[in-house]
Design a protein around this motif. Structure first.
Motif, short mmCIF file in Angstrom:
data_model
loop_
_atom_site.label_atom_id
_atom_site.label_comp_id
_atom_site.label_asym_id
_atom_site.label_seq_id
_atom_site.Cartn_x
_atom_site.Cartn_y
_atom_site.Cartn_z
N GLY A 257 0.80 -1.22 0.00
CA GLY A 257 0.00 0.00 0.00
C GLY A 257 0.83 1.27 0.00
O GLY A 257 1.99 1.29 -0.41
N THR A 258 0.21 2.34 0.46
CA THR A 258 0.85 3.66 0.54
C THR A 258 0.44 4.35 1.84
O THR A 258 -0.57 4.00 2.45
N ARG A 259 1.21 5.31 2.25
CA ARG A 259 0.84 6.15 3.41
C ARG A 259 0.47 7.52 2.87
O ARG A 259 1.33 8.33 2.52
N ILE A 260 -0.82 7.78 2.79
CA ILE A 260 -1.31 9.06 2.29
C ILE A 260 -2.19 9.78 3.30
O ILE A 260 -2.68 10.86 3.03
N ASP A 261 -2.38 9.18 4.48
CA ASP A 261 -3.19 9.80 5.55
C ASP A 261 -2.24 10.30 6.64
O ASP A 261 -1.47 9.51 7.20
N TYR A 262 -2.32 11.59 6.94
CA TYR A 262 -1.32 12.22 7.79
C TYR A 262 -1.96 13.01 8.93
O TYR A 262 -3.09 13.50 8.81
N ILE A 263 -1.19 13.14 10.00
CA ILE A 263 -1.47 14.12 11.06
C ILE A 263 -0.25 15.03 11.12
O ILE A 263 0.85 14.59 11.46
N LEU A 264 -0.44 16.29 10.75
CA LEU A 264 0.65 17.27 10.70
C LEU A 264 0.43 18.32 11.78
O LEU A 264 -0.68 18.84 11.92
N LEU A 265 1.47 18.64 12.51
CA LEU A 265 1.39 19.55 13.65
C LEU A 265 2.25 20.78 13.40
O LEU A 265 3.36 20.67 12.85
N SER A 266 1.77 21.95 13.81
CA SER A 266 2.63 23.14 13.77
C SER A 266 3.80 22.91 14.73
O SER A 266 3.71 22.13 15.68
N ALA A 267 4.90 23.59 14.46
CA ALA A 267 6.17 23.28 15.13
C ALA A 267 6.07 23.32 16.65
O ALA A 267 6.51 22.40 17.34
N ALA A 268 5.48 24.36 17.21
CA ALA A 268 5.39 24.47 18.66
C ALA A 268 4.53 23.36 19.25
O ALA A 268 4.83 22.83 20.33
N LEU A 269 3.49 22.98 18.55
CA LEU A 269 2.60 21.94 19.06
C LEU A 269 3.26 20.57 19.01
O LEU A 269 2.93 19.69 19.82
N SER A 270 4.18 20.37 18.08
CA SER A 270 4.82 19.06 17.94
C SER A 270 5.60 18.67 19.19
O SER A 270 5.85 17.48 19.43
N ASN A 271 6.00 19.64 20.01
CA ASN A 271 6.69 19.33 21.25
C ASN A 271 5.78 18.63 22.26
O ASN A 271 6.27 18.04 23.23
N SER A 272 4.47 18.70 22.03
CA SER A 272 3.51 18.05 22.94
C SER A 272 3.15 16.65 22.49
O SER A 272 2.35 15.98 23.15
N LEU A 273 3.70 16.19 21.35
CA LEU A 273 3.36 14.88 20.82
C LEU A 273 3.91 13.77 21.73
O LEU A 273 5.10 13.74 22.04
N VAL A 274 3.04 12.86 22.13
CA VAL A 274 3.42 11.75 23.01
C VAL A 274 3.50 10.44 22.23
O VAL A 274 4.44 9.66 22.40
#
Length: 448
Positions: A257-274
């Motif tokens: 398959g392919t990976r075409i479904d994404y969750i993209l975060l603004s830079a400051a918010l990406s620091n909260s990614l767990v």
């Protein structure tokens, strides 16, 4: 913790109510963004769409019925302060007080903006964090460059990307956080594609060039718009992490398959990614959900439902989402009595079964009791025809690679072989070096 998920559902009405509830329970997210709902205004105008435990916010296609469409579901205790349909302001109702706004600058004409937003491809919902900063969730179903209209749809897709970038940039410039998620209809890197082919050609794709400019895999400089790929920030080197498969070719069974479904975060918010994960075990579509978990806290002050909420779309009696789903047959406790016929005349006789016909067949000439009559020889061709008919259709040929029964297909491509039948390996499409994938067996079916 805030859990956010995206899923291209490939037709909301293809699910029964119980199937959808089971899928949403499996996803178990506070915000679930659906794409390709295929629900349009001609269906929704007279009914309200409600989900148990969620408030919903829809965008519908205005150009085709049963096409495109997105929906954002928010848990009932997680009410957005604002909600809006579309990436530009062309769909914004006049004098509406709960629009997200912050549209940014673009060189696209008003007519083009209307075209881009007329297919129901974006819904924005905005929340407020405990520190007072806004968090905007942009749910998008990005266009596909349809091969039948490639140049036209490629231009449409690139303009949609441009508009999406302008809107996200404006929201970040205004001091907020942004989550862009959905079906982007582009696999970013060769690692995101089962068969990237020639790498130079792969990477020169215009959609990928846009993603190269906007999307990164780790926390980036806040001085410019840079959206962080949540999955790659947590799993930078994971291979065969796909979210979409060709189900007609059974490619999900071989994970081709392919990976075409994404969750993209603004830079400051990406620091909260767990954490983030691809939920390939959730079935029901040719895509699977993707989920991310953020360590953020939303403001707890109660707010009224935004006017875009589907609760306010109803005209007349309120109805639930179950009205849109395929009905489930209910077993009857007892059989209804048969009604007598109004007229007994001219009633067609019941069809005689093949067994009864054979038992009551006329005697063959060899069985004749008449004396001095020489019996005619049995017709061998007719006997073979009867034997073939009674034994059923011929079994499909075995494929050459696995020696397993093949599957019959029909040629759908216009041309001299259109609608012609052929046999192919029954296994799913996959890499040539994968012994579990489809072999190269091909055989035309006999013409009738």
């Amino acid at each position: 913790m805030l859990r956010i998920a995206t899923w291209n559902i490939n037709g909301l009405r293809s699910f029964t109510q119980s199937q959808l509830k089971e899928a949403l329970d499996q996803i178990d997210a506070d915000i679930i963004c659906l794409q390709e709902t295929k629900l349009t205004g001609d269906v929704i105008d007279e009914q309200i769409v409600t989900f148990d435990g969620y408030n919903s916010f829809f965008s519908f296609s205005r150009v085709r019925s049963g096409y495109s469409g997105v929906a954002t579901l928010c848990r009932s205790n997680l009410v957005p302060v604002k909600a809006e349909e579309g990436l530009s302001e062309v769909l914004a109702p006049e004098k509406c007080q709960d629009l997200v706004e912050c549209y940014g600058s673009t060189k696209l004409s008003p007519d083009r903006l209307k075209q881009l937003d007329s297919e129901g491809r974006a819904v924005l919902t905005q929340f407020v964090l405990s520190d007072g900063k806004p968090l905007t969730v942009i749910n998008v179903y990005c266009p596909r460059a349809d091969p039948d209209r490639y140049e036209e749809r490629l231009a449409f897709k690139l303009d949609f990307y441009h508009l999406l970038e302008a809107r996200a940039h404006a929201l970040v410039e205004a001091g907020g956080h942004v989550v862009v998620l959905g079906d982007l209809n582009t696999s970013h890197k060769p690692i995101d594609h089962c068969d990237p082919g020639d790498l130079e050609e792969f990477q020169s794709n215009l959609g990928r060039l846009w993603m190269d400019r906007v999307v990164t895999s780790c926390a980036a400089d806040e001085g410019r718009l840079q959206l962080v790929d949540a999955f790659r920030q947590v799993h930078p080197d994971m291979r065969e992490a796909f979210t979409c498969w060709n189900t007609q070719k059974r490619a999900r069974a071989t994970n081709y398959g392919t990976r075409i479904d994404y969750i993209l975060l603004s830079a400051a918010l990406s620091n909260s990614l767990v954490a983030t994960d691809i939920m390939a075990h959730v079935l029901g579509s040719d895509h699977c959900p993707v989920r991310a978990q953020l360590e953020v806290q939303l403001a707890s002050d109660p707010v009224p439902l935004p006017s875009l909420c589907s609760r306010f779309l109803v005209v007349g009696k309120q109805q639930k989402l179950s009205a849109f789903f395929a009905p489930q047959a209910k077993p009857s406790s007892k059989e209804e009595p048969k009604k007598p016929c109004a007229q007994a005349k001219n009633v067609a006789p019941k069809q005689t079964s093949l067994t009864a016909f054979i038992q009551k067949r006329p005697r063959l000439e060899t069985e004749s009791a008449a004396p001095n009559v020489v019996a005619a020889p049995r017709n061998a061709g007719a006997a073979d025809a009867w034997r073939a008919m009674l034994s059923g259709p011929r079994p499909p040929p075995l494929c050459s690679g696995h020696k397993e029964p093949s599957v019959q297909h029909t040629v759908k491509k216009p041309g001299p072989n259109f609608n012609r039948l052929f046999y192919a390996c029954a296994r799913g499409e996959g890499h040539k070096d994968n012994p579990e994938s489809r072999c190269n067996f091909f055989q035309w079916a006999p013409k009738k």
